[in-house]
Design an enzyme around this catalytic site. Structure first.
Site, PDB file in Angstrom:
ATOM      1  CD  GLU A 157     -24.089  -5.263 -10.758  1.00  0.00           C
ATOM      2  OE1 GLU A 157     -23.495  -4.479 -11.482  1.00  0.00           O
ATOM      3  OE2 GLU A 157     -25.329  -5.302 -10.646  1.00  0.00           O
TER       4      GLU A 157
ATOM      5  CE  LYS B 265     -36.971   0.067   4.784  1.00  0.00           C
ATOM      6  NZ  LYS B 265     -37.407  -1.326   4.775  1.00  0.00           N
TER       7      LYS B 265
ATOM      8  CG  PHE C 142     -32.520  14.332 -12.321  1.00  0.00           C
ATOM      9  CD1 PHE C 142     -31.249  14.549 -12.811  1.00  0.00           C
ATOM     10  CD2 PHE C 142     -32.943  15.062 -11.220  1.00  0.00           C
ATOM     11  CE1 PHE C 142     -30.395  15.479 -12.218  1.00  0.00           C
ATOM     12  CE2 PHE C 142     -32.113  15.997 -10.621  1.00  0.00           C
ATOM     13  CZ  PHE C 142     -30.832  16.207 -11.116  1.00  0.00           C
TER      14      PHE C 142
HETATM   15  N1  LIG Z   1     -33.932   2.801   1.237  1.00  0.00           N
HETATM   16  C1  LIG Z   1     -35.091   2.446   0.758  1.00  0.00           C
HETATM   17  O1  LIG Z   1     -36.133   2.621   1.379  1.00  0.00           O
HETATM   18  C2  LIG Z   1     -35.151   1.841  -0.603  1.00  0.00           C
HETATM   19  C3  LIG Z   1     -36.384   1.705  -1.251  1.00  0.00           C
HETATM   20  C4  LIG Z   1     -36.385   1.171  -2.541  1.00  0.00           C
HETATM   21  C5  LIG Z   1     -35.212   0.766  -3.143  1.00  0.00           C
HETATM   22  N2  LIG Z   1     -34.037   0.900  -2.457  1.00  0.00           N
HETATM   23  C6  LIG Z   1     -32.775   0.486  -3.071  1.00  0.00           C
HETATM   24  O2  LIG Z   1     -32.596   1.215  -4.267  1.00  0.00           O
HETATM   25  C7  LIG Z   1     -31.865   0.435  -5.196  1.00  0.00           C
HETATM   26  C8  LIG Z   1     -32.564   0.503  -6.529  1.00  0.00           C
HETATM   27  O3  LIG Z   1     -32.599   1.837  -6.923  1.00  0.00           O
HETATM   28  P1  LIG Z   1     -32.661   2.243  -8.455  1.00  0.00           P
HETATM   29  O4  LIG Z   1     -33.679   1.415  -9.124  1.00  0.00           O
HETATM   30  O5  LIG Z   1     -32.735   3.699  -8.504  1.00  0.00           O
HETATM   31  O6  LIG Z   1     -31.278   1.673  -9.007  1.00  0.00           O
HETATM   32  P2  LIG Z   1     -29.856   2.352  -9.248  1.00  0.00           P
HETATM   33  O7  LIG Z   1     -29.527   3.334  -8.222  1.00  0.00           O
HETATM   34  O8  LIG Z   1     -28.927   1.201  -9.463  1.00  0.00           O
HETATM   35  O9  LIG Z   1     -30.058   3.105 -10.642  1.00  0.00           O
HETATM   36  C9  LIG Z   1     -30.346   2.356 -11.786  1.00  0.00           C
HETATM   37  C10 LIG Z   1     -29.391   2.683 -12.939  1.00  0.00           C
HETATM   38  O10 LIG Z   1     -29.741   3.962 -13.469  1.00  0.00           O
HETATM   39  C11 LIG Z   1     -28.600   4.816 -13.527  1.00  0.00           C
HETATM   40  N3  LIG Z   1     -29.151   6.158 -13.386  1.00  0.00           N
HETATM   41  C12 LIG Z   1     -29.441   6.844 -12.256  1.00  0.00           C
HETATM   42  N4  LIG Z   1     -30.034   8.013 -12.560  1.00  0.00           N
HETATM   43  C13 LIG Z   1     -30.107   8.085 -13.894  1.00  0.00           C
HETATM   44  C14 LIG Z   1     -30.618   9.053 -14.806  1.00  0.00           C
HETATM   45  N5  LIG Z   1     -31.226  10.164 -14.381  1.00  0.00           N
HETATM   46  N6  LIG Z   1     -30.513   8.813 -16.152  1.00  0.00           N
HETATM   47  C15 LIG Z   1     -29.954   7.653 -16.586  1.00  0.00           C
HETATM   48  N7  LIG Z   1     -29.462   6.697 -15.782  1.00  0.00           N
HETATM   49  C16 LIG Z   1     -29.541   6.911 -14.449  1.00  0.00           C
HETATM   50  C17 LIG Z   1     -27.692   4.305 -12.453  1.00  0.00           C
HETATM   51  O11 LIG Z   1     -26.344   4.616 -12.705  1.00  0.00           O
HETATM   52  C18 LIG Z   1     -27.932   2.808 -12.526  1.00  0.00           C
HETATM   53  O12 LIG Z   1     -27.139   2.243 -13.541  1.00  0.00           O
HETATM   54  C19 LIG Z   1     -31.787  -0.963  -4.626  1.00  0.00           C
HETATM   55  O13 LIG Z   1     -30.495  -1.191  -4.138  1.00  0.00           O
HETATM   56  C20 LIG Z   1     -32.784  -0.963  -3.478  1.00  0.00           C
HETATM   57  O14 LIG Z   1     -32.401  -1.807  -2.424  1.00  0.00           O
HETATM   58  C21 LIG Z   1     -33.983   1.436  -1.236  1.00  0.00           C
END
Ligand SMILES: NC(=O)c1ccc[n+]([C@@H]2O[C@H](COP(=O)([O-])OP(=O)(O)OC[C@H]3O[C@@H](n4cnc5c(N)ncnc54)[C@H](O)[C@@H]3O)[C@@H](O)[C@H]2O)c1
Ligand SMILES: [Zn+2]
Length: 403
Positions: free
Chosen positions: A103, A172, A199
Site C-alpha cells: 500500500e 526492474k 533472513f
Molecule cells: N522488480 C521485480 O522484478 C519484481 C519481481 C517480483 C516482485 N516484485 C515486487 O515485489 C513486491 C513483493 O515483494 P515481497 O513479496 O517481498 O513483499 P514485501 O516487500 O511487501 O514483503 C512482504 C512483507 O514481509 C515483511 N518482511 C520483509 N522481510 C522480512 C523478514 N526477513 N522477516 C519477516 N518479515 C519480513 C515486509 O515488511 C512485508 O510486510 C511487489 O510489489 C512486486 O511488484 C518486483
C-alpha cells in the site's frame, strides 16, 4: 555516430520540395554495458563475513559512508545486528527506516529516499545506497537510485523469498501509480545483490508460499529437474528449512535464480515480448486488482498458472497426469488454485489487457510438457471457460480453494 548527408532535396508527402542542406541529420547509436553480481552467502550480518563490507567499499577503507534503507519490519528484527555489522567495519552508515508494504509503494516513497540522499550529500560514484528488505522496498529504492542524478550505485539485500528469487534478481524497479501496479518504473541494475537465506527464518509462511509460486513457475516453464525436486521436498519447505539451507533447499533456490537469470539476461530490457517468465502473469494482474481481501502476488500467479495448466491440457501440450501433478504441486505449496472473482469474464478481461501490454498479440506462455514452454496467440473465450471448469473440477475433488 553517422552523419546522414544528402544533396538532393527531400520530398515530403505533402508535395512540397524543401531543400535540405547536407549534414543536418545525425543518427546516434550507443550501447551501455550492464554487469551485476548476485551472490548467495550465509551469515551476512556476521562481522566475520566481509561480503556486505566489500559491497559498500568498507573492506579497504575506514569511515566509508553509505545510506542504508531498511524495511521497518526487518529493522525491528535485524536492526541491531545490521548496525553492529557496520560499526564493526567502521563504516559510517546513515539509516532510513521505511515501511515495506504494497500500500505504501508509491512515488512519494521514492522521493523520500532521494531526499535522504540529498541530505546526506551522497557522493555520486563511490558511496552506495543499500536496501535491506522485501520486493517492495527494493523496487522503491532501486527506482530512487536510478533517478538520483540519473543513476547512483546501489546494493540489494533481499529479505523475503520473492525478493531472493525474483525481485532481487532482475533489473526492474518501480512503484504503483493510480490504480495500476508498477506503472512507473525504470530498468536499473544494482552493483550487487547479496542473498542470505537466514533472513527467511522470520518470514511468515504465507509469504514463503508467495515466493514458491515464482519457483514453481520456473520449474514448469524450463526446469523439469526442479519440478521433481519440488515434488519431493514441498512438504518440508518452510521458513526454517529454507533458512537452514541444506542441500535440497539450496538447490531449489539456486535453480530458481539460475533459471530466472537464464531467461532475463538475453532480454534485460524486454525488447522481446515473448517472455516465458510471464507464465502465470497473464490473467493474474486483473485478479490482483480485484481480489478483496487482497491476494498476494504469488497467490494470484498460482491461480493464473492453474488455468494455464488446464489450457495446455486442453491443447494436449500436457498429459492429464502431468496436469494433475502440476496442480497438486501448486496446492501442496499452500497456494490457491481458484478464486471467486476469477471468472471466465475476468479471464477475458485479463487476456485483453495482456494483449495491450504485449503489443497486440496474446503471446501467452503455456507449458509444452513439464519443463518446457510454448507461446500461443489464438486462445478463445470458449477455451478459457473450459479451462476454468477443468480447474474447478480438480479443486472440488481436492479442495484447492483460496486461502
Ligand atoms: N522488480 C521485480 O522484478 C519484481 C519481481 C517480483 C516482485 N516484485 C515486487 O515485489 C513486491 C513483493 O515483494 P515481497 O513479496 O517481498 O513483499 P514485501 O516487500 O511487501 O514483503 C512482504 C512483507 O514481509 C515483511 N518482511 C520483509 N522481510 C522480512 C523478514 N526477513 N522477516 C519477516 N518479515 C519480513 C515486509 O515488511 C512485508 O510486510 C511487489 O510489489 C512486486 O511488484 C518486483
Ligand atoms: Zn511475479
Amino acid at each position: 555516430m553517422t552523419e546522414i548527408t544528402t544533396n538532393r532535396p527531400s520530398r515530403l508527402t505533402s508535395g512540397f520540395d524543401i531543400p535540405r542542406p547536407p549534414g543536418l541529420t545525425w543518427y546516434v547509436q550507443a550501447q551501455q554495458p550492464v554487469g551485476y553480481e548476485i551472490s548467495l552467502t550465509r551469515g551476512l550480518l556476521n562481522p566475520a563475513n566481509p561480503a556486505l563490507a566489500k559491497a559498500v567499499g568498507a573492506d579497504n577503507r575506514d569511515g566509508v559512508r553509505a545510506l542504508v534503507v531498511v524495511d521497518k519490519v526487518v529493522d525491528d528484527l535485524y536492526g541491531t545486528a545490521l548496525r553492529s555489522y557496520f560499526t564493526a567495519w567502521q563504516a559510517d552508515a546513515t539509516w532510513l527506516v521505511m515501511p515495506g508494504d504494497e500500500e505504501t509503494k508509491a512515488l512519494e516513497q521514492v522521493v523520500e529516499v532521494t531526499r535522504a540522499m540529498t541530505e546526506m550529500g551522497i557522493l555520486r560514484r563511490t558511496e552506495r545506497v543499500v536496501v535491506v528488505g522485501g520486493g517492495v522496498l527494493m523496487d522503491v529504492v532501486g527506482m530512487a537510485a536510478s533517478l538520483y542524478r540519473r543513476g547512483a550505485p546501489y546494493v540489494r539485500v533481499p529479505t523475503t523469498l520473492v525478493g531472493q528469487v525474483d525481485a532481487g534478481v532482475g533489473v526492474k524497479t518501480g512503484v504503483n501509480h493510480g490504480t495500476h501496479k508498477n506503472r512507473l518504473g525504470t530498468y536499473f541494475a544494482p552493483e550487487v545483490t547479496l542473498i542470505d537465506p537466514e533472513f527467511l527464518r522470520t518470514v511468515p509462511h504465507r509469504h514463503i508460499a508467495n515466493g514458491l509460486a515464482e519457483i514453481i513457475k520456473m520449474a514448469l516453464i524450463k526446469d523439469a529437474d526442479l519440478f521433481h525436486l519440488l515434488e519431493e521436498t514441498v512438504a518440508q519447505i518452510s521458513s526454517d528449512t529454507l533458512a537452514d539451507c541444506g542441500a535440497d533447499m539450496r538447490e531449489v533456490v539456486s535453480r530458481a535464480i539460475a533459471g530466472m537469470l537464464d531467461e532475463l539476461e538475453p532480454n534485460l530490457w524486454e525488447s522481446v515480448l515473448e517472455r516465458s517468465v510471464d507464465y502465470g502473469h497473464t490473467f493474474s494482474p486483473s485478479l490482483e486488482l480485484r481480489a478483496d481481501p487482497p491476494l498476494l502476488h504469488g497467490e494470484a500467479v498460482a491461480v493464473d498458472m492453474a488455468v494455464c495448466v488446464a489450457l495446455a491440457t486442453g491443447r494436449q501440450y500436457l498429459s492429464p497426469a502431468d496436469a494433475g501433478r502440476a496442480l497438486a504441486l501448486i496446492a501442496a505449496a499452500g497456494l490457491p488454485l481458484t478464486h471467486p472473482v476469477f471468472t471466465a469474464e475476468l479471464l477475458q478481461i485479463g487476456l485483453a489487457d495482456a494483449v495491450k501490454h504485449r503489443d497486440g498479440l496474446q503471446r501467452l506462455p503455456l507449458t509444452d510438457g513439464i519443463g518446457s514452454c510454448v507461446f500461443v496467440n489464438d486462445v478463445t473465450p470458449a477455451e478459457l471457460a473450459r479451462a476454468l471448469e477443468f480447474v474447478h473440477a480438480y479443486a472440488d475433488r481436492t479442495d484447492g480453494s483460496a486461502p
